[in-house]
Design a protein around this motif. Structure first.
Motif, PDB file in Angstrom:
ATOM      1  N   LEU A  78      -5.171  -0.347 -10.098  1.00  0.00           N
ATOM      2  CA  LEU A  78      -5.338  -0.191  -8.646  1.00  0.00           C
ATOM      3  C   LEU A  78      -6.186  -1.334  -8.077  1.00  0.00           C
ATOM      4  N   ARG A  79      -7.234  -1.701  -8.796  1.00  0.00           N
ATOM      5  CA  ARG A  79      -8.112  -2.791  -8.343  1.00  0.00           C
ATOM      6  C   ARG A  79      -7.319  -4.079  -8.220  1.00  0.00           C
ATOM      7  N   VAL A  80      -6.504  -4.383  -9.209  1.00  0.00           N
ATOM      8  CA  VAL A  80      -5.729  -5.620  -9.215  1.00  0.00           C
ATOM      9  C   VAL A  80      -4.737  -5.637  -8.059  1.00  0.00           C
ATOM     10  N   MET A  81      -4.036  -4.540  -7.843  1.00  0.00           N
ATOM     11  CA  MET A  81      -3.039  -4.503  -6.763  1.00  0.00           C
ATOM     12  C   MET A  81      -3.695  -4.516  -5.393  1.00  0.00           C
ATOM     13  N   GLU A  82      -4.861  -3.877  -5.262  1.00  0.00           N
ATOM     14  CA  GLU A  82      -5.589  -3.936  -3.996  1.00  0.00           C
ATOM     15  C   GLU A  82      -5.974  -5.370  -3.662  1.00  0.00           C
ATOM     16  N   ALA A  83      -6.399  -6.136  -4.691  1.00  0.00           N
ATOM     17  CA  ALA A  83      -6.830  -7.521  -4.463  1.00  0.00           C
ATOM     18  C   ALA A  83      -5.656  -8.453  -4.208  1.00  0.00           C
ATOM     19  N   ALA A  84      -4.494  -8.144  -4.825  1.00  0.00           N
ATOM     20  CA  ALA A  84      -3.357  -9.064  -4.740  1.00  0.00           C
ATOM     21  C   ALA A  84      -2.660  -9.017  -3.389  1.00  0.00           C
ATOM     22  N   THR A  85      -2.797  -7.919  -2.676  1.00  0.00           N
ATOM     23  CA  THR A  85      -2.092  -7.757  -1.396  1.00  0.00           C
ATOM     24  C   THR A  85      -3.063  -7.242  -0.336  1.00  0.00           C
ATOM     25  N   PRO A  86      -3.262  -7.969   0.765  1.00  0.00           N
ATOM     26  CA  PRO A  86      -4.199  -7.524   1.798  1.00  0.00           C
ATOM     27  C   PRO A  86      -3.903  -6.122   2.317  1.00  0.00           C
ATOM     28  N   ALA A  87      -2.638  -5.718   2.334  1.00  0.00           N
ATOM     29  CA  ALA A  87      -2.274  -4.399   2.865  1.00  0.00           C
ATOM     30  C   ALA A  87      -2.530  -3.274   1.869  1.00  0.00           C
ATOM     31  N   GLY A  88      -2.989  -3.601   0.646  1.00  0.00           N
ATOM     32  CA  GLY A  88      -3.349  -2.555  -0.298  1.00  0.00           C
ATOM     33  C   GLY A  88      -2.341  -2.349  -1.413  1.00  0.00           C
ATOM     34  N   PHE A  89      -2.701  -1.412  -2.323  1.00  0.00           N
ATOM     35  CA  PHE A  89      -1.913  -1.207  -3.544  1.00  0.00           C
ATOM     36  C   PHE A  89      -0.478  -0.776  -3.253  1.00  0.00           C
ATOM     37  N   ALA A  90      -0.298   0.073  -2.217  1.00  0.00           N
ATOM     38  CA  ALA A  90       1.043   0.593  -1.934  1.00  0.00           C
ATOM     39  C   ALA A  90       1.985  -0.529  -1.527  1.00  0.00           C
ATOM     40  N   ALA A  91       1.483  -1.450  -0.685  1.00  0.00           N
ATOM     41  CA  ALA A  91       2.305  -2.582  -0.261  1.00  0.00           C
ATOM     42  C   ALA A  91       2.634  -3.479  -1.446  1.00  0.00           C
ATOM     43  N   CYS A  92       1.686  -3.596  -2.364  1.00  0.00           N
ATOM     44  CA  CYS A  92       1.919  -4.420  -3.557  1.00  0.00           C
ATOM     45  C   CYS A  92       2.958  -3.782  -4.473  1.00  0.00           C
ATOM     46  N   LEU A  93       2.768  -2.474  -4.764  1.00  0.00           N
ATOM     47  CA  LEU A  93       3.643  -1.789  -5.715  1.00  0.00           C
ATOM     48  C   LEU A  93       5.048  -1.594  -5.161  1.00  0.00           C
ATOM     49  N   TYR A  94       5.133  -1.112  -3.917  1.00  0.00           N
ATOM     50  CA  TYR A  94       6.449  -0.760  -3.370  1.00  0.00           C
ATOM     51  C   TYR A  94       7.099  -1.893  -2.574  1.00  0.00           C
ATOM     52  N   GLY A  95       6.268  -2.796  -2.025  1.00  0.00           N
ATOM     53  CA  GLY A  95       6.819  -3.842  -1.175  1.00  0.00           C
ATOM     54  C   GLY A  95       7.078  -5.160  -1.869  1.00  0.00           C
ATOM     55  N   GLN A  96       6.210  -5.502  -2.851  1.00  0.00           N
ATOM     56  CA  GLN A  96       6.335  -6.805  -3.504  1.00  0.00           C
ATOM     57  C   GLN A  96       6.863  -6.693  -4.936  1.00  0.00           C
TER      58      GLN A  96
END
Length: 468
Positions: free
Chosen positions: A2-20
């Motif tokens: 969760l920490r890694v995905m929160e940092a990788a995408t400004p919009a948060g973990f959900a945008a990282c996991l589901y959007g990118q």
């Protein structure tokens, strides 16, 4: 993670996991979780990500790393938690990981894992059921059971004889009926696995090929109905508003309930599944010797521990009881058909056509020739059925007079409150008769006297071993 995905995408973990990331594949995580996005948080190598923040350290205080090959599984776990707990709660966990003053990652992960266990534990099998499944699986493997069809009448009886023994058996197998229900559940699991394997095989086969191997043949000729969304007709009759009508006597309901009852009924052999007609000998054993064992247990509770003597009638008596039930249900269907027709409900005519299509056609041509409007037909039928005039309608009326239970009593006949319960329940009656016909047909193929004599010796020996 969760920490890694929160940092990788400004919009948060959900945008990282589901959007990118979108697809749970290692190369997608590798493409999205890059070194420039994780600067100051993690060190990125070709194989893994190493978190460098102290609060992200492992329980031993060492830097925590996540391999790219692990990430799809972790992503699936996060997605599952998101669906169980909701986006807001998982977002709160994710936000905690970004706070410099928050708990360390180890504590947060323990809290999330405990919440996950608490959520799913009510839906998991108990340890006892897991042990039962293990016993059956080991016994089945030793007996050479490789598919659902192998788990037959003889294997089920041998399982009970083996595991009910006080000197080495397991609790949960002492009752023959309990053993049968456990074995049928295991058999259903085997069949489900076979169907899923067959579906996968078909999906992977070349287009235009026909796959008619042994597995497909067994599925086609075996328990085809077990995988439809089948609901026992008894269950339908017990649901509102149909339950307001007393469709059968208590004795008849008990007999049918042994085979067709749902999982809420303790005595139900198939727990609401479509009966496995291949287990015809087990159906007879369950009804006769299962009942005998229960009588003994009830007597023992009253300090009368004498094992009851088996009856001479045995399997023949049970088969005859089922045959009599066929006649009773045919009479019930005719009575309900007549009552609903006279009440002006079209379901009555549908029932009539199902039990005597030729008689119904003659009735229709006499009562409403050339009519197609449903309301007009119902009205014409209601007028004509009371008058009678044909052997078919006379038979319906005779059945109507013979049935005298709640909803079909003389005092109920002019009460409109019974129309809906009768109409709703009536739809289940033909299916009830159909499955009963199949059960009667399958148990009638057995020589009752010979089978009972053979089984009597085995059950008396087992009862003596269990209760001596």
């Amino acid at each position: 993670m969760l920490r890694v995905m929160e940092a990788a995408t400004p919009a948060g973990f959900a945008a990282c996991l589901y959007g990118q990331i979108e697809t749970l594949k290692a190369d997608r995580f590798h493409a999205v979780l890059t070194a420039d996005k994780l600067a100051g948080i993690a060190k990125v190598t070709p194989e893994k990500i190493i978190l460098i923040e102290q609060r992200m350290a492992s329980a031993k205080g060492k830097p925590f790393d996540i391999g790219y090959v692990q990430m799809p599984l972790i992503g699936a776990y996060i997605d599952l938690c998101n669906n169980i707990f909701g986006f807001e709660q998982i977002s709160e966990f994710a936000e905690w990981t970004t706070r410099p003053d928050s708990e360390d990652a180890e504590a947060i992960s323990r809290e999330l894992a405990q919440a996950f266990r608490d959520s799913i534990s009510p839906h998991l099998e108990s340890e006892h059921h897991q042990r039962v499944a293990k016993v059956i699986r080991q016994f089945a493997q030793a007996a050479g059971v490789s598919n659902a069809d192998d788990l037959d009448d003889e294997i089920i009886l041998r399982l009970w004889e083996s595991e009910s023994a006080p000197e080495g058996g397991m609790d949960g197998f002492r009752l023959y009926r309990g053993t049968v229900r456990h074995a049928i559940s295991y058999r259903t699991a085997l069949r489900t696995a076979e169907v899923e394997l067959a579906a996968t095989t078909r999906a992977d086969s070349f287009e235009g090929e026909d796959d008619h191997g042994p597995l497909q043949e067994r599925i086609a000729s075996g328990d085809a109905n077990a995988f439809a969304n089948w609901v026992s007709p008894l269950t339908e009759l017990a649901r509102p508003p149909a339950d307001e009508v007393k469709w059968l006597t208590d004795t008849d309901t008990d007999v049918l309930g042994m085979v067709l009852g749902d999982e809420s009924e303790e005595r139900a052999m198939f727990a609401g599944q479509y009966p496995v007609l291949a287990l015809r000998r087990t159906i007879l054993r369950y009804a006769v010797f299962g009942t005998l064992q229960q009588i003994y247990i009830d007597r023992a509770k009253r300090s009368n521990s004498k094992v009851p003597e088996p009856t001479e009638a045995g399997y023949g008596a049970f088969s005859e009881a089922l045959s009599k039930l066929q006649d009773k249900i045919r009479t019930l269907i005719a009575a309900v058909s007549f009552d609903l027709i006279r009440r002006g409900h079209v379901t009555g005519a549908l029932l009539f056509s199902q039990i005597d299509n030729e008689g119904f056609q003659a009735f229709h041509h006499h009562a409403a020739p050339g009519l197609f409007d449903v309301d007009q037909l119902a009205s014409k039928y209601a007028d004509a059925v009371e008058v009678g005039g044909s052997p078919a309608t006379a038979a319906l009326k005779a059945a109507y007079r013979d049935v005298n239970r709640r909803g079909l009593r003389p005092q109920d006949r002019d009460e409109d409150i019974w129309t809906e319960p009768l109409a709703v329940g009536a739809e289940a009656l033909p299916r009830l008769l159909e499955v009963l016909n199949q059960i009667v047909e399958c148990v009638s193929t057995i020589d009752h006297s010979e089978a009972y004599a053979i089984d009597l010796e085995r059950f008396v020996s087992a009862f003596d071993r269990i209760y001596r």
